[in-house]
Design a protein around this motif. Structure first.
Motif, PDB file in Angstrom:
ATOM      1  N   PHE A 267     -38.303 -24.403   0.889  1.00 33.26           N
ATOM      2  CA  PHE A 267     -38.303 -25.240   2.026  1.00 33.26           C
ATOM      3  C   PHE A 267     -37.644 -24.502   2.779  1.00 33.26           C
ATOM      4  CE2 PHE A 267     -38.750 -28.524   5.061  1.00 33.26           C
ATOM      5  CZ  PHE A 267     -39.865 -28.888   4.747  1.00 33.26           C
ATOM      6  N   ASP A 268     -37.844 -24.093   4.302  1.00 34.42           N
ATOM      7  CA  ASP A 268     -37.329 -23.675   5.194  1.00 34.42           C
ATOM      8  C   ASP A 268     -36.223 -24.685   6.069  1.00 34.42           C
ATOM      9  OD1 ASP A 268     -36.127 -21.874   7.146  1.00 34.42           O
ATOM     10  OD2 ASP A 268     -37.701 -21.920   8.638  1.00 34.42           O
ATOM     11  N   SER A 269     -35.175 -24.853   5.403  1.00 32.66           N
ATOM     12  CA  SER A 269     -34.043 -25.898   5.901  1.00 32.66           C
ATOM     13  C   SER A 269     -32.477 -25.336   5.649  1.00 32.66           C
ATOM     14  CB  SER A 269     -34.252 -27.258   5.010  1.00 32.66           C
ATOM     15  OG  SER A 269     -33.454 -28.176   5.191  1.00 32.66           O
ATOM     16  N   LEU A 317     -18.982 -31.305  -0.968  1.00 32.95           N
ATOM     17  CA  LEU A 317     -20.247 -30.748  -1.214  1.00 32.95           C
ATOM     18  C   LEU A 317     -21.311 -31.580  -0.355  1.00 32.95           C
ATOM     19  CD1 LEU A 317     -20.320 -30.048  -4.847  1.00 32.95           C
ATOM     20  CD2 LEU A 317     -20.169 -28.480  -3.411  1.00 32.95           C
ATOM     21  N   ALA A 318     -21.006 -32.721   0.110  1.00 39.49           N
ATOM     22  CA  ALA A 318     -22.134 -33.592   0.786  1.00 39.49           C
ATOM     23  C   ALA A 318     -21.362 -34.431   1.516  1.00 39.49           C
ATOM     24  CB  ALA A 318     -23.029 -34.296  -0.153  1.00 39.49           C
ATOM     25  N   ASP A 343     -26.718 -23.038   0.085  1.00 41.43           N
ATOM     26  CA  ASP A 343     -26.221 -22.304  -0.938  1.00 41.43           C
ATOM     27  C   ASP A 343     -25.503 -23.084  -2.001  1.00 41.43           C
ATOM     28  OD1 ASP A 343     -24.228 -22.889   0.868  1.00 41.43           O
ATOM     29  OD2 ASP A 343     -23.458 -20.759   1.399  1.00 41.43           O
ATOM     30  N   GLN A 344     -25.271 -24.233  -1.773  1.00 41.01           N
ATOM     31  CA  GLN A 344     -24.507 -25.031  -2.652  1.00 41.01           C
ATOM     32  C   GLN A 344     -25.158 -26.111  -3.588  1.00 41.01           C
ATOM     33  OE1 GLN A 344     -21.995 -27.131  -0.025  1.00 41.01           O
ATOM     34  NE2 GLN A 344     -20.124 -25.363   0.001  1.00 41.01           N
ATOM     35  N   ALA A 442     -32.989 -25.435  -1.524  1.00 42.11           N
ATOM     36  CA  ALA A 442     -31.807 -24.670  -2.141  1.00 42.11           C
ATOM     37  C   ALA A 442     -32.107 -22.879  -2.101  1.00 42.11           C
ATOM     38  CB  ALA A 442     -31.513 -25.134  -3.501  1.00 42.11           C
ATOM     39  N   GLN A 443     -31.063 -22.225  -1.944  1.00 43.36           N
ATOM     40  CA  GLN A 443     -31.209 -20.688  -2.065  1.00 43.36           C
ATOM     41  C   GLN A 443     -30.800 -20.325  -3.541  1.00 43.36           C
ATOM     42  OE1 GLN A 443     -28.546 -19.008   0.748  1.00 43.36           O
ATOM     43  NE2 GLN A 443     -29.581 -20.019   2.656  1.00 43.36           N
ATOM     44  N   ASN A 444     -31.658 -19.765  -4.062  1.00 40.43           N
ATOM     45  CA  ASN A 444     -31.666 -19.102  -5.205  1.00 40.43           C
ATOM     46  C   ASN A 444     -30.665 -17.898  -5.410  1.00 40.43           C
ATOM     47  OD1 ASN A 444     -33.385 -20.951  -6.581  1.00 40.43           O
ATOM     48  ND2 ASN A 444     -35.217 -19.776  -5.830  1.00 40.43           N
ATOM     49  N   LYS A 445     -29.641 -17.853  -6.167  1.00 38.12           N
ATOM     50  CA  LYS A 445     -28.739 -16.926  -6.226  1.00 38.12           C
ATOM     51  C   LYS A 445     -29.074 -15.811  -7.541  1.00 38.12           C
ATOM     52  CE  LYS A 445     -24.993 -18.792  -3.647  1.00 38.12           C
ATOM     53  NZ  LYS A 445     -23.696 -19.202  -3.542  1.00 38.12           N
TER      54      LYS A 445
END
Length: 445
Positions: A267-269, A317-318, A343-344, A442-445
């Protein structure tokens, strides 16, 4: 109009009446009418009456392929009805409510549809408000032009909602947790488009009947007046009807490997949105209070909760993190969640999972338990400090078939909760290998 303003002013001055009253008013059972149960709490300090009609006609009864039907059936009642004086269109209904200084609202949850009236207790105004609500409840018109307009409005709102991460997350989470149970389904453009005037009329005829209704009244009326209100509201409602198929039982979330329980949604967020949870208890479950108190420690107590400490204060974190039980009459779920930087996401999910797992395993500390019970008990007066909140509580009590003295015993039941009860209840109803997980954006690393 001058008299109306004077009465309203008096009501505002008395609005905090319950906070000054030490004795909790009792719930009185009224006469059964048309198969409907009815209850009253008298509060004489405010010249107002709050009335609720709960109908066993919630979203769980939506037919296959027509999700949203229950919601539209109730929502469209305010746009047209037949009264003793003839047809009333939406403008006339709105004008009558404005003239009375009253509100009549309709809503639908998973289990029930709700009609609520808030009006002054002056006899002539109360009578008119009840008559108007009775017409909407018993004889909605479901005008095809209004239906077409409202369907388009709902579809537009759905298309907009699909662009919002919170909506997409909750929709997917609900689908995962409820599985084959009817509440897994959500309205879609297709399902709303499939709803016809005939569907609305048929749903209303099938479910809106006395044996599926509960009337709750809070305010400045006597028992005799309250019985008259119930009879006026339900005068044209049928007492019963054709048999309705029983709903399936909600199965407990199964034990599954993580790969089958977790869903990642691109999702673009800028934020990663995380939801975690599983099926849980109904409101009438005897372990409700240990779970309530325990969850206050875990994630329901705001800034004093374990999750807030671990996720926000220790790691940043939040901004917010939560957990709660959502118990209904026939089904219930547990849910926890947070939002964090995209990214977290993986780190935040790990901390969320570990904190919940540790709490299930070890329970609260004695200090945490004492603080939770104290906060819940001391905050209880704020849960019933006006008519509307009191009605919320009465409605929950009678809908869930709880003892009528629940308002009086609530704090005692909280005080009686022990460490052992909390730990046993969390271990009995929650398990990490049953938790469904949705991670969105979430970004996958």
């Amino acid at each position: 109009m001058k008299a109306l303003k004077q009465i309203l002013a008096a009501g505002i001055l008395c609005f905090g009446f319950l906070s000054a009253v030490h004795a909790i008013p009792p719930i009185e059972k009224l006469e059964t009418f048309k198969g409907a149960k009815a209850y009253l709490v008298q509060t004489k300090s405010l010249p107002m009456v709050d009335i609720e009609v709960s109908i066993d006609a919630g979203d769980r009864y939506d037919p296959e392929g027509k999700s949203g039907l229950a919601d539209m059936t109730a929502g469209l009642m305010k746009y047209g009805a037949r009264s003793g004086s003839g047809l009333l269109n939406e403008a006339q209904i709105a004008d009558e409510m404005a003239d009375l200084g009253a509100t009549i609202a309709l809503s639908v949850s998973g289990e029930r549809a709700i009609l609520r009236i808030r009006t002054l207790s002056r006899e002539d105004l109360l009578k008119r408000a009840v008559q108007l609500a009775a017409a909407m409840l018993s004889e909605p018109t479901y005008d095809p032009q209004v239906i077409a307009r409202e369907k388009q409005r709902v579809i537009t709102n759905l298309l907009e909602a699909e662009t919002k991460p919170e909506y997409v997350l909750e929709k997917r989470f609900k689908k995962l947790v409820y599985g084959a149970y009817p509440l897994a389904n959500s309205p879609s453009v297709k399902s709303i488009g499939a709803i016809s005037a005939a569907d609305l009329k048929q749903f209303h005829q099938k479910f809106y009947r006395g044996d599926r209704m509960i009337v709750s009244i809070v305010g400045d009326v006597s028992s005799m007046q309250a019985n008259d209100i119930v009879q006026a509201l339900l005068k044209k409602i049928p007492q019963n009807g054709a048999a309705i198929n029983s709903l399936p039982q909600l199965s407990r979330s199964p034990i599954e490997p993580l790969a089958q329980r977790e869903v990642q949604i691109p999702f673009d967020s800028q934020q990663a949105h995380i939801a975690m949870g599983m099926t849980a208890v109904t409101r009438s479950n005897p372990d409700y209070f240990p779970l309530l108190v325990g969850n206050y420690v875990l994630g329901g107590g705001g800034f004093v909760s374990r999750l807030m400490s671990e996720v926000r204060e220790k790691r940043g974190l939040a901004y917010s993190v939560f957990s709660y039980f959502s118990p209904g009459k026939d089904a219930g779920i547990f849910q926890a969640g947070l939002q964090t930087k995209s990214d977290q996401g993986s780190v935040a999910l790990e901390v969320l999972s570990n904190t919940i797992a540790k709490f299930i395993s070890d329970g609260p500390t004695p200090g945490e338990l004492a603080a939770a019970k104290s906060n819940l008990i001391n905050g209880y007066p704020l849960r019933i400090d006006n008519n509307r909140k009191l009605l919320d509580n009465v409605s929950s009590i009678v809908w869930n078939d709880l003892p009528l003295d629940t308002l009086e015993t609530w704090t005692k039941q909280v005080e009686a909760v022990t460490l052992e009860q909390v730990t046993a209840a969390f271990q009995k109803y929650l398990a990490m290998d049953r938790m469904k997980i949705v991670v969105l954006g979430a970004q996958n690393k």
